[in-house]
Enzyme design. Structure first.
Site, PDB file in Angstrom:
ATOM      1  N   ARG A 249       0.857  -1.179   0.000  1.00 30.27           N
ATOM      2  CA  ARG A 249       0.000   0.000   0.000  1.00 30.27           C
ATOM      3  C   ARG A 249       0.893   1.228   0.000  1.00 30.27           C
ATOM      4  O   ARG A 249       1.871   1.270   0.762  1.00 30.27           O
ATOM      5  CB  ARG A 249      -0.875  -0.005   1.260  1.00 30.27           C
ATOM      6  CG  ARG A 249      -1.865   1.131   1.325  1.00 30.27           C
ATOM      7  CD  ARG A 249      -2.582   1.202   2.671  1.00 30.27           C
ATOM      8  NE  ARG A 249      -1.978   2.195   3.534  1.00 30.27           N
ATOM      9  CZ  ARG A 249      -2.607   2.771   4.572  1.00 30.27           C
ATOM     10  NH1 ARG A 249      -3.845   2.411   4.880  1.00 30.27           N
ATOM     11  NH2 ARG A 249      -2.002   3.670   5.312  1.00 30.27           N
TER      12      ARG A 249
ATOM     13  N   TYR B 256      -3.073  11.757   6.062  1.00 27.00           N
ATOM     14  CA  TYR B 256      -3.363  10.420   6.557  1.00 27.00           C
ATOM     15  C   TYR B 256      -2.361   9.408   5.989  1.00 27.00           C
ATOM     16  O   TYR B 256      -2.073   9.424   4.792  1.00 27.00           O
ATOM     17  CB  TYR B 256      -4.791   9.970   6.166  1.00 27.00           C
ATOM     18  CG  TYR B 256      -4.922   8.484   6.305  1.00 27.00           C
ATOM     19  CD1 TYR B 256      -5.093   7.923   7.565  1.00 27.00           C
ATOM     20  CD2 TYR B 256      -4.747   7.636   5.219  1.00 27.00           C
ATOM     21  CE1 TYR B 256      -5.115   6.554   7.728  1.00 27.00           C
ATOM     22  CE2 TYR B 256      -4.762   6.260   5.367  1.00 27.00           C
ATOM     23  CZ  TYR B 256      -4.949   5.730   6.632  1.00 27.00           C
ATOM     24  OH  TYR B 256      -4.947   4.373   6.790  1.00 27.00           O
TER      25      TYR B 256
ATOM     26  N   ASP C  14      -5.224   3.839  -0.086  1.00 24.90           N
ATOM     27  CA  ASP C  14      -6.336   4.056   0.855  1.00 24.90           C
ATOM     28  C   ASP C  14      -6.750   5.521   0.810  1.00 24.90           C
ATOM     29  O   ASP C  14      -5.960   6.400   1.168  1.00 24.90           O
ATOM     30  CB  ASP C  14      -5.864   3.678   2.274  1.00 24.90           C
ATOM     31  CG  ASP C  14      -6.997   3.619   3.285  1.00 24.90           C
ATOM     32  OD1 ASP C  14      -8.128   4.043   2.952  1.00 24.90           O
ATOM     33  OD2 ASP C  14      -6.745   3.139   4.415  1.00 24.90           O
TER      34      ASP C  14
ATOM     35  N   HIS D 253      -9.317   6.595   2.573  1.00 25.66           N
ATOM     36  CA  HIS D 253      -9.769   6.820   3.942  1.00 25.66           C
ATOM     37  C   HIS D 253     -11.064   7.617   4.037  1.00 25.66           C
ATOM     38  O   HIS D 253     -11.187   8.540   4.854  1.00 25.66           O
ATOM     39  CB  HIS D 253      -8.641   7.471   4.761  1.00 25.66           C
ATOM     40  CG  HIS D 253      -8.506   6.878   6.133  1.00 25.66           C
ATOM     41  ND1 HIS D 253      -8.793   7.562   7.282  1.00 25.66           N
ATOM     42  CD2 HIS D 253      -8.135   5.648   6.539  1.00 25.66           C
ATOM     43  CE1 HIS D 253      -8.590   6.794   8.329  1.00 25.66           C
ATOM     44  NE2 HIS D 253      -8.198   5.615   7.910  1.00 25.66           N
TER      45      HIS D 253
ATOM     46  N   GLU E 273      -9.019   1.733  -1.650  1.00 23.29           N
ATOM     47  CA  GLU E 273      -9.713   1.439  -0.385  1.00 23.29           C
ATOM     48  C   GLU E 273     -10.508   2.643   0.096  1.00 23.29           C
ATOM     49  O   GLU E 273     -10.047   3.780  -0.003  1.00 23.29           O
ATOM     50  CB  GLU E 273      -8.640   1.069   0.639  1.00 23.29           C
ATOM     51  CG  GLU E 273      -9.147   0.815   2.043  1.00 23.29           C
ATOM     52  CD  GLU E 273      -7.998   0.388   2.944  1.00 23.29           C
ATOM     53  OE1 GLU E 273      -6.991  -0.156   2.442  1.00 23.29           O
ATOM     54  OE2 GLU E 273      -8.093   0.614   4.162  1.00 23.29           O
TER      55      GLU E 273
ATOM     56  N   GLU F 177     -13.545  -1.507   6.810  1.00 18.22           N
ATOM     57  CA  GLU F 177     -12.803  -1.580   8.076  1.00 18.22           C
ATOM     58  C   GLU F 177     -13.589  -0.988   9.242  1.00 18.22           C
ATOM     59  O   GLU F 177     -13.305  -1.323  10.389  1.00 18.22           O
ATOM     60  CB  GLU F 177     -11.411  -0.941   7.949  1.00 18.22           C
ATOM     61  CG  GLU F 177     -11.414   0.555   7.753  1.00 18.22           C
ATOM     62  CD  GLU F 177      -9.999   1.118   7.565  1.00 18.22           C
ATOM     63  OE1 GLU F 177      -9.232   0.550   6.793  1.00 18.22           O
ATOM     64  OE2 GLU F 177      -9.692   2.139   8.195  1.00 18.22           O
TER      65      GLU F 177
ATOM     66  N   ARG G 127     -13.456  -5.651   3.883  1.00 20.58           N
ATOM     67  CA  ARG G 127     -12.307  -5.499   4.788  1.00 20.58           C
ATOM     68  C   ARG G 127     -12.635  -5.628   6.273  1.00 20.58           C
ATOM     69  O   ARG G 127     -11.800  -5.373   7.133  1.00 20.58           O
ATOM     70  CB  ARG G 127     -11.681  -4.109   4.550  1.00 20.58           C
ATOM     71  CG  ARG G 127     -10.882  -4.105   3.291  1.00 20.58           C
ATOM     72  CD  ARG G 127     -10.134  -2.841   3.043  1.00 20.58           C
ATOM     73  NE  ARG G 127      -9.549  -2.153   4.172  1.00 20.58           N
ATOM     74  CZ  ARG G 127      -8.475  -2.553   4.831  1.00 20.58           C
ATOM     75  NH1 ARG G 127      -7.862  -3.663   4.484  1.00 20.58           N
ATOM     76  NH2 ARG G 127      -8.020  -1.835   5.842  1.00 20.58           N
TER      77      ARG G 127
ATOM     78  N   ASP H 138      -3.581  -1.175  15.452  1.00 19.80           N
ATOM     79  CA  ASP H 138      -4.552  -1.106  16.551  1.00 19.80           C
ATOM     80  C   ASP H 138      -5.370  -2.389  16.656  1.00 19.80           C
ATOM     81  O   ASP H 138      -6.210  -2.511  17.555  1.00 19.80           O
ATOM     82  CB  ASP H 138      -5.460   0.125  16.428  1.00 19.80           C
ATOM     83  CG  ASP H 138      -6.038   0.321  15.031  1.00 19.80           C
ATOM     84  OD1 ASP H 138      -5.248   0.543  14.088  1.00 19.80           O
ATOM     85  OD2 ASP H 138      -7.266   0.262  14.892  1.00 19.80           O
TER      86      ASP H 138
ATOM     87  N   GLU I  73      -4.150  -7.279   5.372  1.00 19.12           N
ATOM     88  CA  GLU I  73      -3.292  -6.137   5.736  1.00 19.12           C
ATOM     89  C   GLU I  73      -2.362  -6.552   6.877  1.00 19.12           C
ATOM     90  O   GLU I  73      -2.784  -7.238   7.818  1.00 19.12           O
ATOM     91  CB  GLU I  73      -4.168  -4.961   6.188  1.00 19.12           C
ATOM     92  CG  GLU I  73      -3.390  -3.694   6.506  1.00 19.12           C
ATOM     93  CD  GLU I  73      -4.299  -2.527   6.888  1.00 19.12           C
ATOM     94  OE1 GLU I  73      -5.469  -2.766   7.266  1.00 19.12           O
ATOM     95  OE2 GLU I  73      -3.831  -1.378   6.808  1.00 19.12           O
TER      96      GLU I  73
ATOM     97  N   TRP J 241     -12.430  11.719   8.709  1.00 19.11           N
ATOM     98  CA  TRP J 241     -11.037  11.376   8.894  1.00 19.11           C
ATOM     99  C   TRP J 241     -10.805   9.998   8.356  1.00 19.11           C
ATOM    100  O   TRP J 241     -10.082   9.621   7.621  1.00 19.11           O
ATOM    101  CB  TRP J 241     -10.619  11.378  10.376  1.00 19.11           C
ATOM    102  CG  TRP J 241      -9.154  11.050  10.478  1.00 19.11           C
ATOM    103  CD1 TRP J 241      -8.097  11.885  10.174  1.00 19.11           C
ATOM    104  CD2 TRP J 241      -8.559   9.796  10.844  1.00 19.11           C
ATOM    105  NE1 TRP J 241      -6.910  11.215  10.325  1.00 19.11           N
ATOM    106  CE2 TRP J 241      -7.165   9.942  10.735  1.00 19.11           C
ATOM    107  CE3 TRP J 241      -9.084   8.569  11.239  1.00 19.11           C
ATOM    108  CZ2 TRP J 241      -6.287   8.902  11.015  1.00 19.11           C
ATOM    109  CZ3 TRP J 241      -8.229   7.535  11.531  1.00 19.11           C
ATOM    110  CH2 TRP J 241      -6.821   7.693  11.420  1.00 19.11           C
TER     111      TRP J 241
HETATM  112  O1  EZ4 Z   1      -6.983   4.395  10.070  1.00 17.04           O
HETATM  113  O2  EZ4 Z   1      -6.629   1.385  11.919  1.00 17.04           O
HETATM  114  O3  EZ4 Z   1      -6.200   0.607   6.334  1.00 17.04           O
HETATM  115  N1  EZ4 Z   1      -5.921   0.975   7.421  1.00 17.04           N
HETATM  116  C1  EZ4 Z   1      -6.402   2.063   8.012  1.00 17.04           C
HETATM  117  C2  EZ4 Z   1      -5.936   2.331   9.432  1.00 17.04           C
HETATM  118  C3  EZ4 Z   1      -7.019   3.014  10.266  1.00 17.04           C
HETATM  119  C4  EZ4 Z   1      -6.771   2.753  11.729  1.00 17.04           C
HETATM  120  C5  EZ4 Z   1      -7.912   3.309  12.572  1.00 17.04           C
HETATM  121  O4  EZ4 Z   1      -7.824   2.863  13.885  1.00 17.04           O
HETATM  122  O5  EZ4 Z   1      -7.150   2.794   7.418  1.00 17.04           O
HETATM  123  O6  EZ4 Z   1      -4.763   3.066   9.417  1.00 17.04           O
HETATM  124 CO    CO Z   2      -7.939   1.832   5.668  1.00 12.28          CO
END
Ligand code: EZ4
Ligand code: CO
Length: 401
Positions: free
Chosen positions: A147, A159, A209, A211, A235, A261, A282, A315, A338, A401
């Site tokens: 990625r 991000y 991504d 996001h 993504e 996600e 995901r 996380d 991932e 975000w």
């Molecule tokens: O922002 O896991 O694809 N991965 C992501 C991550 C998310 C975090 C949020 O807790 O988008 O970086």
């Molecule tokens: Co993501």
């Protein structure tokens, strides 16, 4: 074999984790990841104050029945806190069943459908040169999929941009705010992937991504701009509460789409899957009701030719990663996993049997999940409040975000 008790272990070996340890009257215990980034203690309370008192004395072997008991029995359904708590119980029960029957969890799920599981790593950089160099480093370490994210000129704190070789978005203490401009971002992505394709060649899988920050028509424009570089996926193009939005993206671009996600139940992705509006789902084990519920999402996806691509950021604890790898190895319509390696402190707190080699991972063959927690070491890293950043447009408006 009855559940005799349990404890919720919060710790912060570099970042926060919430772990459920479920104990039985036969001495076997199981682990489940209950970490919900930035809202950890809500899940800890859900488990401690509401689920554990209900579980003591119940038959630990009845995984599906206990899942339905907790889900339907609450009357209040779905949501990330509820589904993360149920996921932790479910994952711990699969761990217990594997240990009891002396087999790795993937054998309980039908056995291996493949030799090992392809994973993708995270490359990022402040400049295109730095991001390309980071991506080349992953390829040199054997990764088949990378990625790539790059800073957007004119914006601070984009991000996905790591500090050093790690990306960790949550920050301890108070919440930080970042600024965003989709126009600037949209102009910056295609040049990155043009360079990556030229320098890394045709074979490596490239992912990106967005996001959840784009409108559907902006996402369609980005998808088209990236088509010459043959991405594995784009993504989270838009905020996915609006499942219909993906129809518009699909009408305009052949770029494969991945999302899920932040989903926590099959209902969050039912339309996306049934209308074949996405290519990869995901949703992770830890936020979507555990292995039991993820298997149902995967079964629905299989009918419609959608493959899995589970979230696996740092996380999600080593307990979740282990559970994901058992799931990935067994499910027929697996796509990719991932993988962001955890810090050394995290790896020491959670000794595990999964391994990485040649761009793929394997969960190992220890009974159960093959992951443990060192509670004494965990206690030396106490929980610290942390938040994900909040994003605002350049004029100050709160954004996704
Ligand atoms: O922002 O896991 O694809 N991965 C992501 C991550 C998310 C975090 C949020 O807790 O988008 O970086
Ligand atoms: Co993501």
């Amino acid at each position: 074999m009855n559940i005799s008790g349990g404890k919720v272990i919060t710790c912060s070996p570099g970042r926060n984790f919430v772990t459920l340890k479920l104990e039985t009257d036969e001495g076997v215990y199981g682990l489940g990841d209950a970490t919900l980034n930035g809202r950890e203690l809500a899940v800890a309370s859900y488990l401690n104050d509401h689920l554990l008192p209900l579980l003591v004395g119940r038959d630990a072997r009845r995984i599906e029945d206990l899942w339905q008991f907790l889900y339907k029995g609450a009357y209040w359904r779905r949501g990330p806190v509820t589904m993360s708590a149920i996921a932790a119980v479910d994952t711990a029960l699969w761990d217990i069943k594997g240990k009891t029957l002396n087999v790795p969890v993937y054998q309980l799920l039908g056995g291996a459908s493949r030799d090992s599981v392809m994973v993708y790593g995270h490359a990022s950089g402040e400049t295109i040169d730095a991001a390309v160099e980071a991506a080349a480093g992953y390829v040199a370490r054997g990764y088949k999929a990378v990625r790539a994210q790059c800073s957007v000129p004119g914006l601070t704190d984009t991000y996905g941009i790591g500090r050093g070789d790690r990306y960790e978005p949550a920050e301890r203490g108070s919440v930080s705010e970042t600024r965003w401009s989709s126009e600037r971002y949209l102009n910056s992505v295609a040049p990155l992937f043009a360079r990556l394709r030229t320098e890394l060649g045709p074979d490596v899988h490239l992912l990106h991504d967005a996001h959840h920050r784009l409108t559907p028509i902006e996402a369609a424009r980005l998808g088209r701009a990236l088509e010459p570089y043959h991405l594995f996926w784009l993504e989270d193009p838009t905020p996915a509460e609006n499942q219909e939005a993906f129809r518009l993206i699909r009408q305009h671009t052949t770029i494969p789409l991945a999302t899920g996600e932040v989903f926590n139940a099959i209902h969050d992705c039912r339309q996306l899957i049934q209308e074949q509006l996405i290519d990869y789902i995901r949703t992770p084990v830890s936020h979507a009701g555990g292995i039991s519920h993820l298997r149902k999402i995967a079964a629905l996806a299989e009918v419609y030719g959608v493959r899995t691509g589970s979230h696996g950021a740092t996380d999600l604890s080593p307990v979740c990663l282990a559970a994901a790898l058992h799931f990935d190895l067994s499910v027929h319509n697996f796509g990719i996993q991932e993988y962001m390696p955890h810090s050394d402190d995290t790896d020491r707190v959670f000794p595990h049997r999964y391994s990485f080699a040649g761009g793929t991972m394997h969960p190992g063959d220890a009974p159960g999940l093959g992951v443990d927690i060192d509670e004494r070491l965990a206690a030396t890293f106490p929980y610290q409040r942390a938040y994900l950043p909040v994003s605002r447009l350049v004029d100050g408006t709160v954004h996704d975000w």
